[in-house]
Motif scaffolding. Structure first.
Motif, PDB file in Angstrom:
ATOM      1  N   ASN A  44       0.819  -1.214   0.000  1.00 46.04           N
ATOM      2  CA  ASN A  44       0.000   0.000   0.000  1.00 46.04           C
ATOM      3  C   ASN A  44       0.852   1.264   0.000  1.00 46.04           C
ATOM      4  N   SER A  45       0.334   2.296  -0.609  1.00 47.49           N
ATOM      5  CA  SER A  45       1.011   3.595  -0.616  1.00 47.49           C
ATOM      6  C   SER A  45       0.014   4.659  -1.053  1.00 47.49           C
ATOM      7  N   THR A  46       0.085   5.812  -0.435  1.00 49.15           N
ATOM      8  CA  THR A  46      -0.663   6.979  -0.931  1.00 49.15           C
ATOM      9  C   THR A  46       0.335   7.988  -1.477  1.00 49.15           C
ATOM     10  N   ARG A  47       1.183   8.525  -0.567  1.00 45.32           N
ATOM     11  CA  ARG A  47       2.094   9.604  -0.926  1.00 45.32           C
ATOM     12  C   ARG A  47       3.077   9.201  -2.027  1.00 45.32           C
ATOM     13  N   THR A  48       3.786   8.096  -1.812  1.00 46.39           N
ATOM     14  CA  THR A  48       4.879   7.742  -2.724  1.00 46.39           C
ATOM     15  C   THR A  48       4.337   7.424  -4.116  1.00 46.39           C
TER      16      THR A  48
ATOM     17  N   ARG B 151       7.750  -0.629  -5.093  1.00 43.43           N
ATOM     18  CA  ARG B 151       7.613  -0.800  -3.642  1.00 43.43           C
ATOM     19  C   ARG B 151       7.299  -2.267  -3.388  1.00 43.43           C
TER      20      ARG B 151
ATOM     21  N   HIS C  77      14.142   3.508   1.975  1.00 42.91           N
ATOM     22  CA  HIS C  77      13.135   4.313   1.253  1.00 42.91           C
ATOM     23  C   HIS C  77      13.885   5.579   0.817  1.00 42.91           C
TER      24      HIS C  77
ATOM     25  N   GLN D  88      12.239   9.044   0.055  1.00 45.36           N
ATOM     26  CA  GLN D  88      11.688   9.697   1.251  1.00 45.36           C
ATOM     27  C   GLN D  88      12.800  10.458   1.980  1.00 45.36           C
TER      28      GLN D  88
ATOM     29  N   PRO E 260       6.998  11.229   7.926  1.00 47.41           N
ATOM     30  CA  PRO E 260       6.861  10.765   6.534  1.00 47.41           C
ATOM     31  C   PRO E 260       5.426  10.425   6.157  1.00 47.41           C
ATOM     32  N   GLY E 261       4.530  10.279   7.171  1.00 50.31           N
ATOM     33  CA  GLY E 261       3.165   9.854   6.916  1.00 50.31           C
ATOM     34  C   GLY E 261       3.127   8.346   6.646  1.00 50.31           C
TER      35      GLY E 261
END
Ligand code: CP
Length: 306
Positions: free
Chosen positions: A55-59, A108, A136, A139, A263-264
């Motif tokens: 899962n990822s939102t930002r990246t 990822r 990461h 980031q 980093p969220g």
């Protein structure tokens, strides 16, 4: 000078000039993001596949936006909607995608080392968007960019990374990058969330947050990675918050303002109180914006190096 490597797999061993080059290149892309038309042509004709097995939102959005801002053609990929769900291996999946003339792969994966393996079995440039609890790199690059933007330098600053260090790829990449750039790095958290031998990376280890707060310029606050079973390693979330949560009361004991990063995704009132996350010293949303510029810089430098 071009980047030394044709892949971005991690910041361990990355040279100071290479990190500097990425941070400096991102400045002009950051300026592009302020324009009414936020698009430039350098990756026209290049095709980039974003392979997200976790899962990822930002990246994920940040890479996709960076690729589109550079005029690349973009392929999205999530394991649940592909033949990985039917048992296809990582190598076969990647080689099939590459057969469609993909130039770069952003990946990822929950397995540490997966992007390193991928870089050995395909010819495309590979960019690590987070591998297990290993690294990461983008980031950490966006974190360093944000610190430099806010405080004007990295050399000589004291950055403390707080929370679930054991499971954190963000912590490792930040330690490698910040130390290469001349910052002092400390880590703070319960012993059960501290990887064995972490001091060998050249960091000071603290277990009491109030001991370190008066000495730092930046706090980079990490969430507890419950999906990696971190919840078993301390008694309760409330106790973690009482001992390690970054609150306004704690920060008021510092003689100087501290820049607050995360980093969220944030767990409000667990590792960081909601008012600190939204305070004037928080650069959490600047990190997200700068992430697009950093990823544009990385994509541009790798694509033009070939
Ligand atoms: N910072 C970060 O990696 O966030 P995502 O998991 O949402 O990509």
């Amino acid at each position: 000078m071009p980047l030394e490597s044709r892949h971005l797999l991690g910041l361990q061993g990355m040279s100071q000039p290479d990190i500097q080059l990425i941070l400096d290149t991102a400045i002009s892309f950051r300026e592009v993001l302020e324009r009414p038309i936020k698009k430039v042509p350098p990756l026209q004709g290049k095709t980039i596949a974003n392979m997200f097995f976790e899962n990822s939102t930002r990246t994920r959005f940040s890479f996709e936006l960076a690729e589109r801002r550079l005029s690349a053609d973009v392929l999205g990929f999530q394991a649940s909607g592909t033949s990985v769900a039917k048992g296809e291996t990582l190598k076969d999946t990647a080689r099939n995608i590459e057969a469609m003339k993909v130039d770069m792969v952003v990946m990822r994966h929950s397995a540490s080392g997966a992007p390193h393996y991928l870089s050995q079995v395909i010819n495309a440039n590979v960019i690590n968007a987070g591998d297990g609890s290993h690294e990461h790199p983008t980031q950490a690059l966006l974190d360093m960019y944000t610190i430099r933007e806010k405080l004007g330098k990295l050399d000589g600053l004291h950055v403390c990374i707080v929370g679930d260090i054991a499971h954190s790829r963000v912590a490792r990449s930040n330690i490698y990058g910040l130390k290469t750039m001349g910052a002092k790095v400390s880590v703070c958290g319960p012993a059960t969330l501290m990887p064995r031998g972490i001091e060998k990376l050249g960091v000071d280890v603290y277990h009491h947050i109030d001991d370190i707060i008066p000495h730092v310029d930046v706090l980079n606050v990490l969430r507890i990675q419950l999906e990696r079973d971190a919840g078993r390693l301390f008694p309760t979330i409330r106790e973690f918050h009482n001992y390690y949560g970054i609150t306004r009361q704690r920060l008021e004991r510092s003689p100087k303002p501290i820049t607050i990063m995360h980093p969220g995704p944030i767990n409000r009132d667990v590792e960081i109180s909601a008012d600190v996350a939204d305070s004037e010293h928080s650069v959490i949303l600047q990190q997200v914006l700068n992430g697009v510029a950093i990823r544009m810089a990385v994509l541009y430098l790798l694509a033009t190096r070939n």
